[in-house]
Scaffold this active site. Structure first.
Site, PDB file in Angstrom:
ATOM      1  N   ARG A   1     -13.014  -7.795  -0.299  1.00 43.77           N
ATOM      2  CA  ARG A   1     -11.759  -8.005   0.444  1.00 43.77           C
ATOM      3  C   ARG A   1     -12.074  -8.230   1.920  1.00 43.77           C
ATOM      4  O   ARG A   1     -13.088  -7.769   2.428  1.00 43.77           O
ATOM      5  CB  ARG A   1     -10.847  -6.769   0.321  1.00 43.77           C
ATOM      6  CG  ARG A   1     -10.723  -6.185  -1.080  1.00 43.77           C
ATOM      7  CD  ARG A   1      -9.690  -6.893  -1.934  1.00 43.77           C
ATOM      8  NE  ARG A   1      -8.367  -6.873  -1.336  1.00 43.77           N
ATOM      9  CZ  ARG A   1      -7.499  -5.859  -1.483  1.00 43.77           C
ATOM     10  NH1 ARG A   1      -7.818  -4.804  -2.174  1.00 43.77           N
ATOM     11  NH2 ARG A   1      -6.304  -5.931  -0.931  1.00 43.77           N
TER      12      ARG A   1
ATOM     13  N   ASN B   1      -5.968  -2.507   1.658  1.00 45.08           N
ATOM     14  CA  ASN B   1      -6.807  -3.347   2.504  1.00 45.08           C
ATOM     15  C   ASN B   1      -6.449  -3.310   3.982  1.00 45.08           C
ATOM     16  O   ASN B   1      -7.321  -3.271   4.837  1.00 45.08           O
ATOM     17  CB  ASN B   1      -6.755  -4.784   1.987  1.00 45.08           C
ATOM     18  CG  ASN B   1      -8.018  -5.509   2.308  1.00 45.08           C
ATOM     19  OD1 ASN B   1      -9.088  -4.894   2.300  1.00 45.08           O
ATOM     20  ND2 ASN B   1      -7.928  -6.777   2.622  1.00 45.08           N
TER      21      ASN B   1
ATOM     22  N   GLN C   1       0.878  -3.462  -8.865  1.00 48.25           N
ATOM     23  CA  GLN C   1      -0.272  -4.377  -8.822  1.00 48.25           C
ATOM     24  C   GLN C   1      -0.032  -5.407  -7.721  1.00 48.25           C
ATOM     25  O   GLN C   1       0.485  -5.073  -6.679  1.00 48.25           O
ATOM     26  CB  GLN C   1      -0.517  -5.026 -10.186  1.00 48.25           C
ATOM     27  CG  GLN C   1      -0.809  -4.015 -11.296  1.00 48.25           C
ATOM     28  CD  GLN C   1      -2.142  -3.284 -11.116  1.00 48.25           C
ATOM     29  OE1 GLN C   1      -2.839  -3.456 -10.127  1.00 48.25           O
ATOM     30  NE2 GLN C   1      -2.490  -2.430 -12.063  1.00 48.25           N
TER      31      GLN C   1
ATOM     32  N   GLU D   1       0.855  -1.187   0.000  1.00 45.86           N
ATOM     33  CA  GLU D   1       0.000   0.000   0.000  1.00 45.86           C
ATOM     34  C   GLU D   1       0.897   1.245   0.000  1.00 45.86           C
ATOM     35  O   GLU D   1       2.118   1.132  -0.077  1.00 45.86           O
ATOM     36  CB  GLU D   1      -0.960  -0.077   1.200  1.00 45.86           C
ATOM     37  CG  GLU D   1      -1.776  -1.378   1.100  1.00 45.86           C
ATOM     38  CD  GLU D   1      -2.810  -1.607   2.196  1.00 45.86           C
ATOM     39  OE1 GLU D   1      -3.179  -0.654   2.896  1.00 45.86           O
ATOM     40  OE2 GLU D   1      -3.253  -2.761   2.322  1.00 45.86           O
TER      41      GLU D   1
ATOM     42  N   LYS E   1      -0.155   4.299  -4.984  1.00 46.91           N
ATOM     43  CA  LYS E   1       0.595   3.072  -5.240  1.00 46.91           C
ATOM     44  C   LYS E   1       1.410   3.158  -6.530  1.00 46.91           C
ATOM     45  O   LYS E   1       1.975   2.163  -6.972  1.00 46.91           O
ATOM     46  CB  LYS E   1      -0.368   1.894  -5.288  1.00 46.91           C
ATOM     47  CG  LYS E   1      -1.145   1.732  -3.958  1.00 46.91           C
ATOM     48  CD  LYS E   1      -2.195   0.659  -4.060  1.00 46.91           C
ATOM     49  CE  LYS E   1      -3.147   0.749  -2.878  1.00 46.91           C
ATOM     50  NZ  LYS E   1      -4.258  -0.198  -2.995  1.00 46.91           N
TER      51      LYS E   1
END
Ligand SMILES: [Zn+2]
Length: 281
Positions: free
Chosen positions: A262, A169, A70, A3, A53
């Site tokens: 998620r 997340n 990714q 992240e 990111k």
């Protein structure tokens, strides 16, 4: 997936290793980038930085590297003579006489003219980066209440890179817990105090994670746990990955649900912020 804080630390490591020295080895194992990459031999990295990111590297010959890790992309920075990892696919190599940075497995890699950055289809849509100094809690509080965001459930909004760039997340669960709000709430449902707490957490937790290399737990508690011999994975988070374990704060059992596809971790007791809706008759 890394992240914002992890990508910013990668950018720092790239800057420390490469900035200012001529590049002796430049490889872009990316279709269509060979000719541009040849222009970079002997160039110098002027700086590396991140926005959310996305990772960016500026060269003194007027090109900017853009990549997005990714799921599997990863930079490794080390001595110039390091052997590439045989298992993962090497995509980019940038090496000076002393250091090498190797990007593995990333799928989104481009070399851009600086003038193309503002119009880049991914970069142009990013919201403010929580790690940037200009991103203040009051700016985030105002953003939470903008029509484009106010009616989205927080579980989805906190992953939306157009709202704030760099949250993912683990930060989603940690921010919601630190702010004491439920993932199913929408900004429009929250009272002013809850909005203020949420805005402070959105700014504070990514910065804490960046400073501590991944610890979002209360710093004093994390230090105490380390002194007791608790390992990194079991002391770093407030709630993320702690399903079935007691909340550090109140002792209730942390539960895991799915939200926006998620895993989401919440304390049923600490996260029950009053909302306009539930308080109104
Ligand atoms: Zn709790």
């Amino acid at each position: 997936m890394p992240e914002g804080p992890e990508i910013r630390r990668e950018a720092d490591a790239l800057s420390r290793a490469l900035a200012g020295r001529p590049l002796e080895r430049v490889e872009y194992r990316v279709r269509g980038l060979g000719r541009l990459a040849r222009r970079l031999r002997g160039a110098r990295v002027t700086r590396a930085w991140s926005h959310g990111k996305a990772l960016l590297i500026a060269f003194d010959r007027g090109l900017v590297h853009y990549s997005h890790n990714q799921l599997y992309g990863r930079w490794r920075v080390g001595p110039a003579a390091q052997e590439p990892d045989a298992v993962r696919a090497v995509r980019v190599v940038l090496a000076t006489g002393s250091h090498a940075a190797i990007l593995y497995s990333a799928t989104e890699i481009e070399l851009l003219d600086p003038g193309e950055l503002d119009a880049h289809p991914f970069l142009a849509r990013l919201g403010p980066d929580a790690l940037d100094r200009a991103t203040t809690p009051s700016r985030i509080a105002a953003r939470l209440l903008e029509p484009a965001f106010a009616r989205a459930p927080l579980a989805r909004l906190l992953l939306d890179q157009r709202f704030v760039a760099g949250l993912g997340n683990y930060l989603r669960s940690e921010i919601l817990h630190a702010a004491g709000v439920r993932a199913c709430s929408r900004p429009a449902d929250l009272d002013a105090e809850a909005i203020a707490r949420l805005a402070r957490a959105i700014v504070a937790l990514p910065r804490r994670s960046y400073r501590t290399a991944g610890i979002t737990n209360d710093p004093e508690r994390a230090r105490r746990l380390a002194a007791q011999g608790v390992d990194f994975d079991n002391r770093r988070f407030l709630v993320y990955g702690r399903a079935g374990q007691p909340c550090w704060h109140c002792g209730r059992t942390i539960r895991r649900t799915e939200a926006a596809g998620r895993g989401l971790f919440e304390c049923p007791s600490c996260q029950s912020a009053p909302s306009r809706r539930t308080r109104s008759p």
